[in-house]
Design a protein around this motif. Structure first.
Motif, mmCIF file in Angstrom:
data_model
loop_
_atom_site.group_PDB
_atom_site.id
_atom_site.type_symbol
_atom_site.label_atom_id
_atom_site.label_comp_id
_atom_site.label_asym_id
_atom_site.label_seq_id
_atom_site.Cartn_x
_atom_site.Cartn_y
_atom_site.Cartn_z
ATOM 1 N N VAL A 296 0.778 -1.223 0.037
ATOM 2 C CA VAL A 296 0.043 -0.056 -0.059
ATOM 3 C C VAL A 296 1.017 1.366 -0.078
ATOM 4 O O VAL A 296 1.816 1.392 0.938
ATOM 5 C CB VAL A 296 -0.994 -0.049 1.279
ATOM 6 C CG1 VAL A 296 -2.209 1.243 1.034
ATOM 7 C CG2 VAL A 296 -1.849 -1.131 1.539
ATOM 8 N N LEU A 297 0.804 2.145 -1.067
ATOM 9 C CA LEU A 297 1.461 3.237 -1.217
ATOM 10 C C LEU A 297 0.494 4.530 -0.980
ATOM 11 O O LEU A 297 -0.533 4.596 -1.067
ATOM 12 C CB LEU A 297 2.084 3.421 -2.544
ATOM 13 C CG LEU A 297 2.747 4.599 -2.723
ATOM 14 C CD1 LEU A 297 4.233 4.780 -2.242
ATOM 15 C CD2 LEU A 297 3.052 4.984 -4.381
ATOM 16 N N THR A 298 1.130 5.321 -0.177
ATOM 17 C CA THR A 298 0.306 6.708 0.258
ATOM 18 C C THR A 298 1.373 7.866 0.021
ATOM 19 O O THR A 298 1.951 7.948 -0.938
ATOM 20 C CB THR A 298 -0.351 6.600 1.813
ATOM 21 O OG1 THR A 298 -1.157 7.636 1.815
ATOM 22 C CG2 THR A 298 0.779 6.460 2.682
ATOM 23 N N GLU A 299 0.814 8.828 0.841
ATOM 24 C CA GLU A 299 1.587 10.204 0.630
ATOM 25 C C GLU A 299 1.146 11.060 -0.806
ATOM 26 O O GLU A 299 2.206 11.178 -1.513
ATOM 27 C CB GLU A 299 2.992 10.201 0.702
ATOM 28 C CG GLU A 299 3.330 9.561 1.997
ATOM 29 C CD GLU A 299 4.929 9.307 2.135
ATOM 30 O OE1 GLU A 299 5.627 10.231 3.195
ATOM 31 O OE2 GLU A 299 5.515 8.428 1.753
ATOM 32 N N LEU A 390 -3.243 2.125 -4.086
ATOM 33 C CA LEU A 390 -2.840 3.499 -3.658
ATOM 34 C C LEU A 390 -3.748 4.216 -2.615
ATOM 35 O O LEU A 390 -4.969 4.366 -3.010
ATOM 36 C CB LEU A 390 -2.930 4.324 -4.899
ATOM 37 C CG LEU A 390 -2.256 5.650 -5.044
ATOM 38 C CD1 LEU A 390 -1.091 6.039 -4.430
ATOM 39 C CD2 LEU A 390 -2.402 6.390 -6.363
ATOM 40 N N LEU A 391 -3.381 4.764 -1.502
ATOM 41 C CA LEU A 391 -4.210 5.290 -0.434
ATOM 42 C C LEU A 391 -3.938 6.742 -0.219
ATOM 43 O O LEU A 391 -3.042 7.285 -0.377
ATOM 44 C CB LEU A 391 -3.618 4.514 0.835
ATOM 45 C CG LEU A 391 -4.161 5.060 1.949
ATOM 46 C CD1 LEU A 391 -5.826 4.687 2.168
ATOM 47 C CD2 LEU A 391 -3.617 4.636 3.324
ATOM 48 N N GLU A 392 -5.120 7.342 -0.140
ATOM 49 C CA GLU A 392 -5.273 8.963 0.036
ATOM 50 C C GLU A 392 -4.733 9.252 1.411
ATOM 51 O O GLU A 392 -5.339 8.818 2.538
ATOM 52 C CB GLU A 392 -6.799 9.522 -0.097
ATOM 53 C CG GLU A 392 -6.871 10.840 0.046
ATOM 54 C CD GLU A 392 -8.342 11.439 0.191
ATOM 55 O OE1 GLU A 392 -8.425 12.504 -0.326
ATOM 56 O OE2 GLU A 392 -9.288 10.651 0.435
ATOM 57 N N ALA A 393 -4.049 9.959 1.548
ATOM 58 C CA ALA A 393 -3.317 10.464 2.733
ATOM 59 C C ALA A 393 -2.288 11.716 2.486
ATOM 60 O O ALA A 393 -1.706 11.524 1.562
ATOM 61 C CB ALA A 393 -2.815 9.619 3.769
ATOM 62 N N PRO A 394 -2.076 12.536 3.342
ATOM 63 C CA PRO A 394 -0.994 13.591 3.317
ATOM 64 C C PRO A 394 0.422 12.952 3.301
ATOM 65 O O PRO A 394 0.472 11.856 3.836
ATOM 66 C CB PRO A 394 -1.554 14.654 4.385
ATOM 67 C CG PRO A 394 -2.090 13.932 5.392
ATOM 68 C CD PRO A 394 -2.795 12.961 4.665
ATOM 69 N N SER A 400 0.135 9.658 7.645
ATOM 70 C CA SER A 400 -0.013 8.835 6.418
ATOM 71 C C SER A 400 0.232 7.329 7.379
ATOM 72 O O SER A 400 -0.558 6.558 6.529
ATOM 73 C CB SER A 400 0.864 9.083 5.511
ATOM 74 O OG SER A 400 2.256 9.270 5.944
ATOM 75 N N SER A 401 0.801 7.252 8.049
ATOM 76 C CA SER A 401 1.380 6.054 8.834
ATOM 77 C C SER A 401 0.076 5.418 9.489
ATOM 78 O O SER A 401 0.037 4.264 9.366
ATOM 79 C CB SER A 401 2.536 6.072 9.537
ATOM 80 O OG SER A 401 3.673 6.329 8.828
ATOM 81 N N THR A 402 -0.568 6.227 9.991
ATOM 82 C CA THR A 402 -1.913 5.911 10.681
ATOM 83 C C THR A 402 -2.751 5.596 9.582
ATOM 84 O O THR A 402 -3.728 4.516 9.882
ATOM 85 C CB THR A 402 -2.352 7.167 11.692
ATOM 86 O OG1 THR A 402 -1.416 7.600 12.388
ATOM 87 C CG2 THR A 402 -3.618 6.674 12.235
ATOM 88 N N ALA A 403 -2.984 6.326 8.517
ATOM 89 C CA ALA A 403 -3.745 5.879 7.495
ATOM 90 C C ALA A 403 -3.369 4.574 7.043
ATOM 91 O O ALA A 403 -4.363 3.709 6.760
ATOM 92 C CB ALA A 403 -3.765 6.911 6.437
ATOM 93 N N LEU A 404 -2.039 4.178 6.900
ATOM 94 C CA LEU A 404 -1.657 2.829 6.276
ATOM 95 C C LEU A 404 -2.085 1.745 7.221
ATOM 96 O O LEU A 404 -2.721 0.669 6.921
ATOM 97 C CB LEU A 404 -0.163 2.911 6.194
ATOM 98 C CG LEU A 404 0.394 3.648 5.076
ATOM 99 C CD1 LEU A 404 1.863 3.726 5.155
ATOM 100 C CD2 LEU A 404 -0.020 2.986 3.670
#
Length: 497
Positions: A296-299, A390-394, A400-404
């Motif tokens: 899972v990729l974010t940011e 792909l994950l939405e987060a700033p 972003s790590s919490t969102a992951l």
């Protein structure tokens, strides 16, 4: 990738190379088939030009443009913020083209020892998590965790509280985001039991939060509001004891690597992050994806300028459209707050050699490897299919790590060039982009990607990191866990009343 003694060129099309040590003016440097004499000193991690670049020309690194030259840049010059500007000031247009078929390299069957939950998900830890509906009871949650950890020590993998400052004085979407994130965390497979604490009068009411978590195992959930009990510590400890009694019966069992959800994150990046640690994580992400697992990729702001790489790997036109919408929505978020979309990198990034957000993003997306993008998640949503997501987060590390974690990541790979002690609910491995950081901060860093800069074979380093990921998923403690670094942060976007 061409590796030499003094500088590294990622792609033969690149106009620049990265200095592997401090280079003085006047030194002659060979990059591939090109030899240049430095007309400027170039600090370790910073870029030098390997050919002349005219004013207005694009500057290429990673085989992609990272900016546009603002003055003529001779060969051997220091290339940085004084002579390059971002391309993100210019209009961006996207067009779909079907991605060429990707032949996944068959993965060697690997397993880790995880906890199989009632819903089929697999955890890498068997902990009791204490979550709170509102910041008013955050200190209560933390104190309860401390008391419970002493009372029930050794019976589960740990008892942790994750307080936050929100849940009241929030409206609309902002309140919904807080509720959704907490509901997702409450369903995480690393939690063998969840205690949910409320105050009673907050906007984020307990019943509404629980309604947002329909998949939670109610047998492993306890909840109460502190305004309705005479002694919140007595009540909380009794509920935790019930959860511990259930969770301590759980046992690890061998499960295939396809059950791993791997969070991909970078923070405190430097000029080496995009050429050592991030590509290394990308190769591990590919190994997990090839095994049927879920990286899972974010940011999202840190893919601006590199989004086309991910769009070109969308599994179909629907996913391509979701990536486009996600990127444009996030740019709109910046614009709505009167901020330019390119106001990044940070001062620390620049000091480490990163010049533009374009360059930072092109380095950051290396963490996603080469697998097709199969799905796009909005903030607070949980993974729903296997493959690269792909994950939405700033870009903020904690948010972003919490969102992951909330999305379901059971191990997080966190690359860094400058270092950070932070840790999150899911076990988080810190991967140094350079050996100097790994040697300077051994209490923070779990793995050193620096040998890649010294010429060690990528396959050997990748295998070592994959072994560490599997050991961690099987229970080996990370540095952050050992240091007690465990926290969450929620994305505050709206009005506070």
């Amino acid at each position: 990738m061409h590796l030499i003694r003094s500088a590294l060129q990622v792609d033969p099309r690149d106009d620049v190379a990265t200095a592997l040590r401090d280079l003085p003016a006047g030194e002659t440097v060979t990059v591939g088939d090109t030899t240049v004499t430095l007309c400027d000193p170039v600090a370790k991690g910073h870029k030098l030009s390997v050919r002349p670049i005219a004013t207005g020309d694009e500057v290429v690194k990673f085989g992609w443009p990272i900016g546009r030259a603002t003055i003529d840049i001779p060969a051997g010059a220091h290339v940085h913020t004084h002579n390059v500007r971002t391309l993100l000031e210019e209009a961006q247009e996207y067009a779909y083209a079907a991605a060429p078929p990707v032949s996944a390299v068959p993965a060697e069957p690997r397993t880790f020892d995880g906890y199989r939950r009632a819903n089929g998900a697999v955890g890498t830890r068997n902990e009791i998590w204490i979550l709170c509906t509102v910041g008013c009871v955050g200190a209560t949650a933390r104190r309860l965790a401390e008391l419970a950890e002493r009372r029930f020590a050794g019976r589960v993998d740990g008892i942790h509280a994750f307080p936050h400052p929100y849940g009241c004085s929030q409206l609309g979407d902002d309140l919904d985001h807080t509720r959704t994130m907490l509901a997702s965390l409450a369903q995480h497979p690393n939690a063998g039991g969840v205690l949910l604490i409320g105050l009673g009068c907050e906007n984020n009411q307990m019943d509404a939060l629980l309604a947002s978590a329909p998949g939670i195992d109610r047998n492993r959930l306890r909840s109460f509001t502190t305004q309705m009990v005479s002694d919140e510590y007595e009540t909380g400890l009794a509920m935790i004891e019930e959860l511990v009694a259930l969770a301590e019966q759980d046992r690890r069992e061998p499960v295939p690597l396809s059950e791993l959800v791997l969070g991909l994150k970078c923070g405190g990046s430097d000029g080496f992050s995009g050429v050592s640690a991030n590509p290394l994580v990308g190769r591990v992400a590919d190994a997990v994806a090839n095994a049927g697992g879920t990286p899972v990729l974010t940011e999202i702001p840190e893919i601006f300028g590199a989004e086309r790489i991910l769009m070109a790997r969308a599994k179909d036109e629907a996913v391509f459209g979701e990536i486009c919408t996600l990127v444009e929505d996030f740019k709109g978020y910046f614009v709505a707050h009167g901020q330019p979309v390119y106001e990044n990198p940070s001062p620390g990034n620049k000091a480490g050699g990163i010049t533009t957000l374009d360059e930072k993003s092109l380095g950051a997306v290396q963490k996603a490897g080469r697998a097709p993008v199969v799905d796009v998640l909005r903030y607070g949503e949980r993974v729903r299919q296997k493959g690269l997501v792909l994950l939405e987060a700033p870009g903020n590390d904690a948010v972003s790590s919490t969102a992951l974690t909330a999305a379901g990541a059971t191990v997080i790979l966190f690359t860094t060039g400058r270092g950070t002690p932070m840790g999150f609910p899911a076990p988080t491995l810190k991967i140094a982009s350079n050996t100097g950081l790994a040697e300077r901060k051994p209490g923070w860093i779990d793995f050193d990607a620096g040998p890649l800069l010294e010429g060690e074979a990528p396959e050997a380093v990748t295998e070592r990191l994959l072994d560490l990921v599997i050991a961690t998923a099987s229970g080996a403690e990370t540095r952050a866990e050992r240091n007690g670094e465990r926290e969450i942060a929620l994305w505050k976007q709206g009005v506070t009343v």
